[in-house]
Design a protein around this motif. Structure first.
Motif, PDB file in Angstrom:
ATOM      1  N   VAL A  21      36.854  45.875  40.180  1.00  0.00           N
ATOM      2  CA  VAL A  21      38.127  45.387  40.742  1.00  0.00           C
ATOM      3  C   VAL A  21      38.110  43.855  40.791  1.00  0.00           C
ATOM      4  O   VAL A  21      39.087  43.193  40.416  1.00  0.00           O
ATOM      5  CB  VAL A  21      38.348  45.974  42.164  1.00  0.00           C
ATOM      6  N   ARG A  22      36.993  43.315  41.233  1.00  0.00           N
ATOM      7  CA  ARG A  22      36.859  41.849  41.306  1.00  0.00           C
ATOM      8  C   ARG A  22      37.103  41.217  39.937  1.00  0.00           C
ATOM      9  O   ARG A  22      37.870  40.256  39.792  1.00  0.00           O
ATOM     10  CB  ARG A  22      35.455  41.508  41.818  1.00  0.00           C
ATOM     11  N   THR A  23      36.434  41.786  38.924  1.00  0.00           N
ATOM     12  CA  THR A  23      36.598  41.237  37.569  1.00  0.00           C
ATOM     13  C   THR A  23      38.030  41.418  37.085  1.00  0.00           C
ATOM     14  O   THR A  23      38.597  40.520  36.453  1.00  0.00           O
ATOM     15  CB  THR A  23      35.633  41.942  36.591  1.00  0.00           C
ATOM     16  N   ALA A  24      38.610  42.582  37.379  1.00  0.00           N
ATOM     17  CA  ALA A  24      39.972  42.851  36.902  1.00  0.00           C
ATOM     18  C   ALA A  24      40.954  41.841  37.502  1.00  0.00           C
ATOM     19  O   ALA A  24      41.826  41.313  36.802  1.00  0.00           O
ATOM     20  CB  ALA A  24      40.369  44.278  37.264  1.00  0.00           C
ATOM     21  N   VAL A  25      40.788  41.559  38.788  1.00  0.00           N
ATOM     22  CA  VAL A  25      41.697  40.620  39.461  1.00  0.00           C
ATOM     23  C   VAL A  25      41.542  39.223  38.859  1.00  0.00           C
ATOM     24  O   VAL A  25      42.515  38.575  38.462  1.00  0.00           O
ATOM     25  CB  VAL A  25      41.402  40.599  40.987  1.00  0.00           C
ATOM     26  N   ARG A  26      40.291  38.788  38.758  1.00  0.00           N
ATOM     27  CA  ARG A  26      40.085  37.412  38.300  1.00  0.00           C
ATOM     28  C   ARG A  26      40.391  37.257  36.812  1.00  0.00           C
ATOM     29  O   ARG A  26      40.873  36.213  36.374  1.00  0.00           O
ATOM     30  CB  ARG A  26      38.664  36.963  38.643  1.00  0.00           C
ATOM     31  N   SER A  27      40.142  38.316  36.025  1.00  0.00           N
ATOM     32  CA  SER A  27      40.465  38.229  34.591  1.00  0.00           C
ATOM     33  C   SER A  27      41.977  38.224  34.394  1.00  0.00           C
ATOM     34  O   SER A  27      42.483  37.534  33.504  1.00  0.00           O
ATOM     35  CB  SER A  27      39.889  39.409  33.818  1.00  0.00           C
TER      36      SER A  27
END
Ligand code: F6P
Length: 333
Positions: A21-27
């Protein structure tokens, strides 16, 4: 032009979902898009539980098990009416595309959404590791390490008391956890749904091992290693209860059983799960940014690969039986 990305986690939670989720948000932000949380999977989608996220909303979650977005299993989404409501809610919130993080049930939901014209990409996250077209799913490595750690502890007491321990792990239809943790934990027998077994043979092997000087044993069993996919949901129906009783009666060895249960689903994700989650989620967001849909991203031989969802769901994940044979050889010497 894709502007708003909805992100959801669905089905049984798995450690590493938060890292994804963290990566998805920041990407999403990296690609100039706006990330939105869809809370409680498809259940929340139907209810319009959709809120904007920002880079700070996902601070400090990479190391946490569970899922910030919550998870649920939705019967309503299985109906045409539920799906129509979900699509309506996405439109209300101007969500252009959705990232689905979950297991095969979640992927089926994504396929339905794709057919209804919603852009959707999936990444595999399930401790069962039963999704084809990827070597590993997010959460599997953490779960297996948790089981191995538990087996190490059980072995201490098994050896002190010279007992046979039956350790039951998750996997209603899949023996991945039992197989990997069984081999890594030095189990004397591994019972999985994919391979028929005979309790008499197992008892004979324990007796042979005992004659060679082994004073304690571990039997690893998947919850679904019963022949009945719905069995094992209640402790009294658990295969470990039956196996431990049978072994005690037939061999006279003192047995104990442990059902590890939901401890396998929690805990801080391992390095492998964090890396997998980060890489899969970044690539999935990149695909959504390109306007792609109806795909899953997996990792095969350490390389990311994109597959058609229809194709992936039609494949059966193959268990590597080499692990099984190796474990049998090592236990028999
Ligand atoms: O699919 C993941 C899983 O953990 C299975 O291994 C297990 O059988 C099931 O979920 C348990 O589901 P619940 O959390 O709904 O009891």
């Amino acid at each position: 032009m894709i502007k708003r990305i909805g992100i959801l986690t669905s089905g049984g939670d798995a450690s590493g979902m938060n890292a994804a989720v963290r990566t998805a948000v920041r990407s999403s932000i990296h690609f100039g898009m706006e990330p939105y949380a869809i809370y409680r999977g498809y259940h929340g989608m139907i209810r319009g539980e959709i809120e904007p996220l920002n880079s700070r909303s996902v601070s400090g979650i990479i190391q946490r098990g569970g899922t910030l977005l919550k998870s649920a299993r939705s019967d309503q989404f299985l109906t045409a009416e539920g799906q129509a409501k979900a699509v309506e809610k996405l439109k209300e919130h101007d969500i252009d595309a959705v990232l689905v993080i979950g297991g095969d049930g979640s992927f089926r939901g994504a396929q339905d959404l794709d057919e209804l014209g919603v852009r959707v990409i999936c990444i595999p996250a399930t401790i069962d590791n039963d999704i084809a077209c990827t070597d590993y799913a997010i959460g599997f490595d953490t779960a297996v390490n948790t089981v191995m750690d538990a087996v190490n502890k059980i072995r201490d007491t098994a050896s002190s008391h010279e007992r046979v321990y039956v350790v039951e792990v998750m996997g209603r239809h899949s023996g991945f956890i039992a197989l990997y943790a069984g081999l890594a934990g030095g189990a004397d027998a591994i019972l999985i749904p994919e391979v028929p077994y005979s309790l008499d043979d197992i008892c004979s092997k324990l007796q042979e091992a005992n004659a060679k000087g082994k004073t304690h044993s571990i039997i690893m069993i998947a919850e679904g290693a019963t022949g009945d996919p719905e069995a094992g949901r209640l402790p009294q129906d658990s295969p470990s209860v039956q196996v431990s009783q049978y072994v005690q009666e037939r061999t006279g060895y003192e047995t104990r059983m442990t059902i590890l249960g939901h401890i396998q689903r929690g805990g801080s994700p391992t390095v492998n799960d964090r890396l997998l989650a980060s890489r899969l989620a970044y690539h999935a967001i990149e695909l959504l940014h390109q306007g792609k849909s109806g795909k899953m991203v997996g990792e095969v031989d350490h390389r990311l690969k994109t597959w058609d969802l229809h194709y992936a769901l039609a494949q059966e994940k193959q268990l590597d039986l080499e692990y099984y044979h190796l474990s049998n050889i090592l236990a028999s010497i």
